[in-house]
Every structure is written in C-alpha cells, then in structure tokens.
Write an enzyme that holds these catalytic residues in place. Structure first.
Site, mmCIF file in Angstrom:
data_model
loop_
_atom_site.group_PDB
_atom_site.id
_atom_site.type_symbol
_atom_site.label_atom_id
_atom_site.label_comp_id
_atom_site.label_asym_id
_atom_site.label_seq_id
_atom_site.Cartn_x
_atom_site.Cartn_y
_atom_site.Cartn_z
ATOM 1 N N PRO A 229 0.831 -1.216 0.000
ATOM 2 C CA PRO A 229 0.000 0.000 0.000
ATOM 3 C C PRO A 229 0.862 1.261 0.000
ATOM 4 O O PRO A 229 1.893 1.333 0.671
ATOM 5 C CB PRO A 229 -0.811 -0.130 1.298
ATOM 6 C CG PRO A 229 -0.783 -1.579 1.639
ATOM 7 C CD PRO A 229 0.523 -2.090 1.141
ATOM 8 N N THR A 231 2.506 2.650 -2.560
ATOM 9 C CA THR A 231 3.655 2.709 -3.464
ATOM 10 C C THR A 231 3.346 3.405 -4.784
ATOM 11 O O THR A 231 4.252 3.596 -5.593
ATOM 12 C CB THR A 231 4.171 1.291 -3.749
ATOM 13 O OG1 THR A 231 3.087 0.462 -4.166
ATOM 14 C CG2 THR A 231 4.805 0.696 -2.503
ATOM 15 N N GLY A 232 2.096 3.756 -5.038
ATOM 16 C CA GLY A 232 1.763 4.543 -6.228
ATOM 17 C C GLY A 232 1.124 3.771 -7.348
ATOM 18 O O GLY A 232 1.264 4.157 -8.516
ATOM 19 N N THR A 234 -2.220 3.333 -7.970
ATOM 20 C CA THR A 234 -3.306 4.147 -8.530
ATOM 21 C C THR A 234 -2.760 5.396 -9.213
ATOM 22 O O THR A 234 -3.274 5.827 -10.250
ATOM 23 C CB THR A 234 -4.294 4.527 -7.422
ATOM 24 O OG1 THR A 234 -4.755 3.342 -6.760
ATOM 25 C CG2 THR A 234 -5.487 5.266 -7.992
ATOM 26 N N GLU A 449 17.091 2.622 28.222
ATOM 27 C CA GLU A 449 17.491 3.108 26.901
ATOM 28 C C GLU A 449 19.008 3.213 26.786
ATOM 29 O O GLU A 449 19.565 3.001 25.694
ATOM 30 C CB GLU A 449 16.840 4.466 26.620
ATOM 31 C CG GLU A 449 15.321 4.457 26.648
ATOM 32 C CD GLU A 449 14.718 3.443 25.708
ATOM 33 O OE1 GLU A 449 15.326 3.173 24.649
ATOM 34 O OE2 GLU A 449 13.649 2.899 26.024
ATOM 35 N N ASP A 525 10.750 -5.825 23.668
ATOM 36 C CA ASP A 525 12.093 -6.258 23.285
ATOM 37 C C ASP A 525 12.200 -7.780 23.279
ATOM 38 O O ASP A 525 12.784 -8.370 22.363
ATOM 39 C CB ASP A 525 13.114 -5.675 24.260
ATOM 40 C CG ASP A 525 13.041 -4.156 24.326
ATOM 41 O OD1 ASP A 525 12.680 -3.559 23.296
ATOM 42 O OD2 ASP A 525 13.322 -3.592 25.389
#
Length: 671
Positions: A229, A231-232, A234, A449, A525
């Site tokens: 979806p 990716t161009g 249409t 973190e 994780d």
C-alpha cells in the site's frame, strides 16, 4: 459515450426552495377553499323564516350576497353574522362571541331583496359578483389537482432518489475520466522507473499501433500492478490516463459487489459493452481482489455472487466472444488471493511489481512533492531520503505535508529542516506526550534506553549506527533508542541478526545490573528477540538443525485450504526447535551482560546525560564510548532550558525537543 451523464441524471433532485413554495401554495388554496362563514363559532344554516326574523328583529350584523345563476335566477348565497343574544347577559359565559356566523342558500324574492339590501339598514351590506359555472368548477377541482400534483411530485422525487439503486442495478459504475481535470503524467511519478517503462509501452501501442503490428506484436489484454500500500499503483494508472490519448474508465472492485444476486456479473458485462463502443480504450479496476479472489473458497452451499462476477470478468477478458481493443489495468496489494485463471497470459499478460522505493527513488519522490511546499535552503532532500528507509511514496508525501502544517502552526513562512525532523518523529513514532514521570520511573527508563544504546554502539559494524536516544514518552513507549541504517538492506546476515537480538536484550540487562528488580518494560524487546530467533531456526536455516523449513502453514482459511493445520514435524523436532531458540536467546543475553558489566561507567554516563537532557544524539553516545565526551553541567543546562521556554512563550510557540523514533527494519527498543 459518457456514462457520467446517465448516472448524473438521477442525482439532480428538486431543490428545497421549490418544495417549500409548493407547500405554501397548497396551504393557501386550502384556506381559500374553506367556507367563508367559518370562524368565530359554529356556522348556522338559515332558512327563509330565520333570515326574515333576523331582519325584522334587527339582529343582523353584516351580510354578503352573491347571486348563483347556475342554481336559479333568484337563487342567492348569503353569508353573514348575527348578534349573539347571550353576549353581555348576566350569568352567561364571558368568552361568548359578540356575533355568530350563518349561511343562507336559497331563493330570495324581490321584497326580501329590498329589505336585505336597504341602504338605511343598520347592518353592513356587501354584494359579491355573481358566481359562474366555470368559476365554481375551478374552485371545486383546483384543490384536488394540487393534491394530485403534490403526490406526483413526491413520488417522482422518491423514484429519482432511488433510481440509482432501483432502476440501474445492472449498469456499470465505471467513470470516464476527462484528461483536462487534474491531469497526471509520468513526470509526476517517481521511484518506479521499471514499472513506468512497462505501462508506457501500452501507451505507445495505443498511440502508434502500426509500429507494433508490423513486427507481429500483440497488444497486452491486461496489466496487473502489484505492490505494498502507498507505493503509487493508482497514481501510475492515473499517469497512464494522462499520457494516453484514448478513453479511460475507472472503477473499484467493490463497485461490482451488491446485495442482489447477479448484479455484479451484469455490471461487468455493461462495463465491457461501454468500453467496446469506445475501443481502443483503457479500463482501470482498483482493488481487484474484491472480486478476483480464488474460487471454491465458499464453506457452504448456495449461489456465490462473487464467483458469478469473477466468471463474467474472465469471459469478458478472454472468452469465446472476447474482442480486442479494451486493455484492463488492475491494482492490488494481495496477489496471493487472486484466482489462477485471472492471472494467466491472455487475461493479465503482465504483472508489474511496484515495490518500496530505494534511496534514489525516495529522493525523486521528495523532489516531486516538494514543488508544492516552500522549503528552506537548509533542507537536504537527499538526507531525508537516507533517514527514511522503508517509506512508501504516500509516507513521504505525508511527511512533507505534516512538516508544512507544523511550520504554519508556528507562523513560519517556509519549512525548515527542524520542522521536517519534528514531523518525522510525529508520523513514525507518535506524538509527544506530556506525561509526568517520577524520579524512579525516569531513572529506570534512562538506564533501559542507555543499555540499548551502549550495546548497539559497542557491537556496531557501521551498518546500523545509533542516531538518537530519548526518555520522553511518545506513542506507546516511555522512551526509545533510534538506529538509522547506513544503506537500504534487502538481506540480513546471521551476525547482523544476532546483533539485533543482543541489542534488544540490552535494556533488560541494564535493569538487572542497576535496578536489580526487573520490570515488564522489556516486553516488546523480548517479543522481538524471540521472533527473530525463531525465524532463524524455522525459516532461515541458521541453526545446526540444517536448512530445513519448519515454518507454520501460511495458507489463509478463507481460501478454503487446510482449515485444520497439519503439522510438518514431530514432537521431538518441536522440542529441538525450542532448544535451539533458547540457545540463541541465552547466548546473546550473556553477550549483552558482558558488554554492560565491562562498560558500567559508560552506561552510567549515558543514563546521566539522559536524565539531564532527556534526548541525546548518537554522536554523543560514541563520544562517551571513546572517552572524548565532556559531561553536561546540570545547572547550566537548566538555565538554558528555562531561557528557551521563556523565549518560546513570547513568540507563542512551545519548544519541541528533537525526538527519536524506530527505524525499519530494526524496531525501537522501548520501555
């Protein structure tokens, strides 16, 4: 032949003002048609005796006389009012009207007429024009005509409103696109050069068919565009419509689906009938998987409307009566569910894969979308393309649009690189949350973190450097560590996958060695590490079990294949798989523990910087590791931070610190 006119005719319903005026006219006619003597009490019907008694007793208040020649020469209709004998009497109702209405319909002699019309009489006299036959007929018939007209108007309005669904069930909903409205060309499509070449050959064939026919080439009957979806697909179809000088029909796969049986097949036939009249032409079917799913997937009896629609589509594309000149272009992101008969040559001769763009493609896409946005000179589109791996064209367009919105909210005239960075964090990682955290929770997040950042920076081979580390909550996480790939990676080595697992477990290891009491913050994780380890053993053959696939059955239930999954390995093999997965996880866990324990001072330094600054760059992490970093003075940082807040409050904008977000394919290490 333009289908737009056929459908648009039913949508032109009467405007609301016409309907209101019609109701007003009917109300006026109804009031006019009421008996004129009504009002002020119950109307009495007088005969000759009562009328003459009222004249002699001087109780008449007002009268209006109208001759009715249709009933007789001396026939009159007299309407009027007489004085109420109870008005003002003692014991009577104080609300009694002063006068009472009456009506007389009968013959009036000359003597009666003289007494009634005597100018010296005390009552008011009004003579109306004599009524005629046509006037009486009009007054009698007009209300009925208006009522019938109103019913007809409402009925036709309802029929027009439901005409699209009631009268045009089998008509195609394909829309004929006009080339002058929002025209898109191949210059507006980037990041898929090979796909443009595939479809541009069809455009060349339509423009100059003789060049291909001379060599014996045949025009493709269908082109199936496949890709994730955004990716161009249409957009590329719209570019074909803009480039080709032939009629272009557009329809969605869901437009064939209806609650009534047989409607989908009828719409397919009508669509091809329209297209053949305009041949040569192009027909674009978006989301064709809505009608092209594999047949035989029904789990019960009865008539399958979807299969009828698919059968009709197969016959029209390449059947006994099929005709050339109609090219079908379809788009889907689920080619695995399509019927094999639909994918064979002769129906869809080409399958054009439109994949996610690479670095060069992303830069070209950004240049196209940047034409509509005022960008600052410090914006480097090549850098944005490098830090957005795995993004589709739709994601990049949304990124620039969000950055323009952020700049407009700050009352800026142009979009700066900081606006793009903030938009990138918001789009890919979530909006910053103003969530209060106590000191213990903030310290836990900082060390978690810091553990991810320390392990990744220590084992980094240059392919996945640390970009940013933050303890500011965004989305579902309390903090995150961001890694940006140095290049697009299509494959992963075993060493790289083991590094991913080790980095994912770095946060849990830091909690063990610093906080002692571990938390559930490492749930994501652990899930990520286990997923990678199991795929290494079951799918990728990266264990001593050998290159054997132990993956589960991936067939979908709705396709009607193997509802009850069949095991492809024994119970003993399953135990060995679990043992190999545990070996991989345990090995990387010990590796992470060794890295953190040997670099405990550097872990504390990273966590300290996070507690002071909340967000640090990857460059600072690498400086801490090599010992060249100068620690931040807490008091000086707090002073600069308060000064920045005061300046931002004066200009009406809140400070937005630089945030990190997860990159693809390596997800964030979040608490």
């Amino acid at each position: 032949m333009e289908n737009k006119d056929r459908n648009s005719g039913f949508s032109k319903l009467p405007n609301r003002p016409y309907f209101v005026w019609l109701l007003i006219i009917c109300a006026v006619v109804f009031l006019v048609s009421l008996p004129r003597g009504m009002g002020g009490g119950q109307t009495q019907e007088f005969d000759v005796r009562k009328l003459m008694n009222a004249v002699e007793n001087d109780t008449l208040s007002s009268i209006s006389m109208r001759n009715d020649p249709s009933a007789g020469k001396d026939w009159y209709v007299i309407e009027g009012k007489i004085k109420n004998p109870l008005f003002g009497k003692e014991g009577a109702n104080p609300n009694e009207p002063r006068t009472l209405p009456f009506v007389f319909n009968g013959r009036v002699t000359d003597d009666m007429y003289k007494k009634l019309s005597d100018p010296a009489s005390p009552w008011d006299i009004k003579e109306l024009p004599a009524s005629t036959f046509w006037g009486n007929l009009l007054m009698s018939v007009l209300p009925f005509l208006l009522i019938v007209g109103l019913l007809y108007f409402l009925f036709m309005r309802q029929m027009r409103a439901s005409g699209r669904s009631a009268l045009t069930f089998g008509k195609s909903r394909a829309r004929l696109l006009t080339p002058d409205k929002d025209r898109v060309t191949f210059d507006d499509v980037a990041g898929c050069d090979e796909s443009k070449e595939e479809v541009s050959e069809v455009v060349e064939f339509l423009k100059n068919p003789q060049r291909f026919k001379d060599i014996g080439a045949r025009i493709p009957k269908g082109i199936l565009m496949v890709g994730p979806p955004g990716t161009g697909k249409t957009l590329l179809a719209r570019a074909v419509a803009g480039e080709a000088d032939v009629p272009f029909y557009s329809i969605s796969g869901s437009d064939f689906v209806e609650m009534f049986v047989g409607v989908g097949a009828a719409r397919v036939r009508d669509m091809f009938e329209q297209a053949r009249k305009s041949a040569p032409c192009l027909v674009f079917i978006d989301e064709i998987d809505a009608v092209g799913r594999q047949r035989g997937a029904g789990l019960g009896g009865g008539n399958d409307e979807r299969e009828q629609t698919l059968n009709s589509l197969l016959v029209e594309m390449d059947g006994f009566d099929a005709h050339s000149g109609v090219i079908i272009i379809a788009a889907t992101n689920r080619p695995d569910v399509l019927d094999s008969a639909l994918l064979r040559p002769g129906r869809f001769d080409r399958q054009v894969v439109i994949d996610l763009p690479d670095v060069k493609g992303r830069e070209e896409i950004l240049k196209i979308h940047a034409k509509k946005i005022k960008l600052s000179e410090d914006v480097d589109l090549a850098k944005i393309a490098r830090i957005t791996p795995g993004c589709s064209g739709a994601d990049l367009a949304n990124l620039l649009n969000e950055s323009a919105i952020i700049a407009a909210r700050k009352n800026e005239k142009i979009v700066c690189s900081s606006d793009i960075d903030e938009a990138r964090d918001k789009v890919f990682f979530g909006r910053e949350r103003k969530r209060l955290m106590d000191d213990d929770e903030k310290r836990l997040t900082a060390y978690h973190e810091a553990g991810h950042a320390l392990v990744q920076a220590f084992i980094d081979d240059g392919k996945l450097p640390v970009h940013k580390v933050t303890i500011i909550p965004r989305g579902q996480s309390l903090g995150s560590t961001m890694f940006i790939p140095s290049k697009d990676t299509r494959t992963e080595s075993k060493a790289s996958l083991l590094n991913h697992i080790c980095t994912s477990l770095g946060g849990r290891v830091a909690e063990e060695q610093v906080i002692v009491d571990i938390t559930n913050g490492a749930a994501a994780d652990i899930k990520q590490a286990t997923k990678i380890a199991r795929k290494m053993v079951c799918d990728w053959g990266m264990s001593d079990l050998g290159p054997i696939s132990f993956g589960e059955n991936q067939d979908h239930i709705f396709l009607g294949r193997e509802i009850a999954r069949e095991e492809h390995f024994s119970e003993r093999t399953a135990q060995e798989i679990d043992a190999r997965v545990s070996e991989i996880i345990d090995g990387q866990l010990e590796r992470a523990r060794k890295i953190v324990s040997e670099n405990r001072a550097k872990l504390d330094a990273i966590a300290r910087e996070l507690l002071i600054r909340e967000t640090i760059d990857g460059a600072d992490v690498y400086k801490i590791l090599d010992g060249s970093f100068v620690p931040t003075d807490k008091e000086e940082w707090e002073r600069k931070k308060s000064l920045k807040k005061s300046v931002s409050a004066q200009v009406g904008d809140s400070p937005s610190p630089d945030m990190a977000h997860p990159s693809d394919p390596v997800p964030d290490a979040a608490v």
